[in-house]
Design an enzyme around this catalytic site. Sequence first.
Site, PDB file in Angstrom:
ATOM      1  N   MET A  30       0.843  -1.194  -0.093  1.00  0.00           N
ATOM      2  CA  MET A  30       0.069  -0.004   0.026  1.00  0.00           C
ATOM      3  C   MET A  30       0.752   1.334   0.042  1.00  0.00           C
ATOM      4  O   MET A  30       0.610   2.230   0.386  1.00  0.00           O
ATOM      5  CB  MET A  30      -0.968  -0.142   1.177  1.00  0.00           C
ATOM      6  CG  MET A  30      -1.814  -1.224   1.082  1.00  0.00           C
ATOM      7  SD  MET A  30      -3.537  -1.003   1.918  1.00  0.00           S
ATOM      8  CE  MET A  30      -2.868  -0.873   3.723  1.00  0.00           C
ATOM      9  N   ALA A  32       4.061   4.006   0.728  1.00  0.00           N
ATOM     10  CA  ALA A  32       5.027   4.235   1.970  1.00  0.00           C
ATOM     11  C   ALA A  32       5.894   3.285   2.263  1.00  0.00           C
ATOM     12  O   ALA A  32       5.888   2.844   3.341  1.00  0.00           O
ATOM     13  CB  ALA A  32       4.017   4.594   3.234  1.00  0.00           C
ATOM     14  N   GLN A  35      12.111  -0.505   4.657  1.00  0.00           N
ATOM     15  CA  GLN A  35      13.139  -1.496   4.776  1.00  0.00           C
ATOM     16  C   GLN A  35      12.260  -2.901   4.462  1.00  0.00           C
ATOM     17  O   GLN A  35      12.907  -3.683   3.873  1.00  0.00           O
ATOM     18  CB  GLN A  35      13.991  -1.579   5.705  1.00  0.00           C
ATOM     19  CG  GLN A  35      15.221  -0.457   5.573  1.00  0.00           C
ATOM     20  CD  GLN A  35      15.821  -0.525   4.056  1.00  0.00           C
ATOM     21  OE1 GLN A  35      15.957  -1.683   3.764  1.00  0.00           O
ATOM     22  NE2 GLN A  35      16.105   0.507   3.700  1.00  0.00           N
ATOM     23  N   HIS A  37       9.298  -3.412   3.314  1.00  0.00           N
ATOM     24  CA  HIS A  37       9.016  -3.741   1.728  1.00  0.00           C
ATOM     25  C   HIS A  37      10.296  -4.246   0.847  1.00  0.00           C
ATOM     26  O   HIS A  37       9.981  -5.135   0.287  1.00  0.00           O
ATOM     27  CB  HIS A  37       8.361  -2.776   1.269  1.00  0.00           C
ATOM     28  CG  HIS A  37       6.998  -2.151   1.974  1.00  0.00           C
ATOM     29  ND1 HIS A  37       6.894  -1.195   2.662  1.00  0.00           N
ATOM     30  CD2 HIS A  37       5.819  -2.870   2.046  1.00  0.00           C
ATOM     31  CE1 HIS A  37       5.741  -0.946   2.837  1.00  0.00           C
ATOM     32  NE2 HIS A  37       4.941  -1.977   2.658  1.00  0.00           N
ATOM     33  N   GLN A  61     -10.164  -2.384   2.783  1.00  0.00           N
ATOM     34  CA  GLN A  61      -9.813  -3.184   3.906  1.00  0.00           C
ATOM     35  C   GLN A  61      -9.800  -2.279   5.171  1.00  0.00           C
ATOM     36  O   GLN A  61      -9.350  -2.627   6.178  1.00  0.00           O
ATOM     37  CB  GLN A  61      -8.513  -3.801   3.581  1.00  0.00           C
ATOM     38  CG  GLN A  61      -7.261  -2.961   3.396  1.00  0.00           C
ATOM     39  CD  GLN A  61      -5.882  -3.476   2.937  1.00  0.00           C
ATOM     40  OE1 GLN A  61      -5.844  -3.778   1.833  1.00  0.00           O
ATOM     41  NE2 GLN A  61      -5.408  -3.708   3.852  1.00  0.00           N
ATOM     42  N   LYS A 152       4.801 -10.092   9.673  1.00  0.00           N
ATOM     43  CA  LYS A 152       4.187  -9.164  10.652  1.00  0.00           C
ATOM     44  C   LYS A 152       2.769  -9.181  10.698  1.00  0.00           C
ATOM     45  O   LYS A 152       2.259  -9.164  11.794  1.00  0.00           O
ATOM     46  CB  LYS A 152       4.721  -7.511  10.314  1.00  0.00           C
ATOM     47  CG  LYS A 152       4.012  -6.686  11.211  1.00  0.00           C
ATOM     48  CD  LYS A 152       4.378  -5.184  10.943  1.00  0.00           C
ATOM     49  CE  LYS A 152       3.725  -4.641   9.904  1.00  0.00           C
ATOM     50  NZ  LYS A 152       2.272  -4.204  10.177  1.00  0.00           N
ATOM     51  N   ASP A 153       2.180  -9.242   9.313  1.00  0.00           N
ATOM     52  CA  ASP A 153       0.811  -9.513   9.260  1.00  0.00           C
ATOM     53  C   ASP A 153       0.532 -11.045   8.990  1.00  0.00           C
ATOM     54  O   ASP A 153       0.102 -11.388   7.940  1.00  0.00           O
ATOM     55  CB  ASP A 153       0.369  -8.777   8.062  1.00  0.00           C
ATOM     56  CG  ASP A 153       0.405  -7.089   8.172  1.00  0.00           C
ATOM     57  OD1 ASP A 153      -0.237  -6.774   8.958  1.00  0.00           O
ATOM     58  OD2 ASP A 153       1.363  -6.471   7.403  1.00  0.00           O
TER      59      ASP A 153
HETATM   60  O1  PAF Z   1      -0.142  -5.963   3.893  1.00  0.00           O
HETATM   61  C1  PAF Z   1      -0.578  -4.752   2.969  1.00  0.00           C
HETATM   62  O2  PAF Z   1       0.064  -3.938   2.731  1.00  0.00           O
HETATM   63  C2  PAF Z   1      -1.943  -5.073   2.353  1.00  0.00           C
HETATM   64  O3  PAF Z   1      -2.958  -5.580   3.081  1.00  0.00           O
HETATM   65  C3  PAF Z   1      -1.940  -5.877   0.923  1.00  0.00           C
HETATM   66  C4  PAF Z   1      -1.537  -7.149   1.117  1.00  0.00           C
HETATM   67  C5  PAF Z   1      -0.944  -4.909  -0.080  1.00  0.00           C
HETATM   68  C6  PAF Z   1      -3.356  -5.446   0.296  1.00  0.00           C
HETATM   69  O4  PAF Z   1      -3.661  -4.308   0.240  1.00  0.00           O
END
Ligand code: PAF
Length: 283
Positions: A30, A32, A35, A37, A61, A152-153
């Site tokens: 999403m 922004a 490190q 990412h 979401q 993390k998620d």
């Molecule tokens: O983890 C995220 O940044 C978001 O939930 C994703 C997987 C890009 C979906 O919008």
Amino acid sequence: MLVYKTKVDLVNRINNLMQPDFSLGFVPTMGALHQGHLSLVKSALSNNNFVVVSIFVNPTQFNSTSDLSKYPRSLAQDIKILETVSKDKILIYAPEIEDLYGSKVKSESFNFRELESTMEGNSRPGHFDGVGTIVKRLLQIVNPNTAYFGEKDFQQLLIIKKMVEAEGLQVKIIGCPTEREPNGLAMSSRNSRLSPEEYHESAMIYEILKTVKQKLNSDGIPSIYDWVLKRFNNNPLFELDYFQISDIESLVPVKEKLPNKKYRAFIAAYIGGVRLIDNIDLN
Ligand code: PAF
């Protein structure tokens, strides 16, 4: 670096790149970018010829309009950051809402069973339908061999694996370890909204998780819950949303340790109105 604003242009470019043994990685984000990412992008680059990075703040979401409007957006900076990793192997897909949703900005309804009836699913109703909808659409457009998501998620990672299996999508989903700030805070785009004091105090989350891991060797689960709640009650900057020790596969909360079972501990807490989440492998 070229930025593709529409799925038609992106898919045309991907089709032009196709050769025998071509392999495409995908990192949905999403924006922004930080490190955390970049570590996903680097893993993707080391295992594929090209990598698509999508940058799209997905409205479905978010269950709070203020959280959605405050979400940091920095496309120009994100492009520069990606160029530090590769100038010619990354394709950026940064569409407008219409390209992904048409005129109906609405989630599909999924059934993730017990995976969604806990933690983030409880606290943010509809969140995982929004995540499932956008990730499914993106995977159908990009059609990668492999897609990379951060641990993390962790709940999101399990939900995406379940969605991919249920929908029969031909993609391998890889979970990558959480990247951390120097003070241990899990890297997140939301960290940019923390004041210096809040950033400093946020180190407490990972410290607690590491102590929980040690305590699990000697203490019972109920006493660990009591200890964690006290730590948060004693810090007026924090508002704890949940602390949970869960089975690593079903995410069902556990009340006592059982042999041959694997667990993970999860925290979600607000500090200065910023929602932070983190988790640790307890095995
Ligand atoms: O983890 C995220 O940044 C978001 O939930 C994703 C997987 C890009 C979906 O919008």
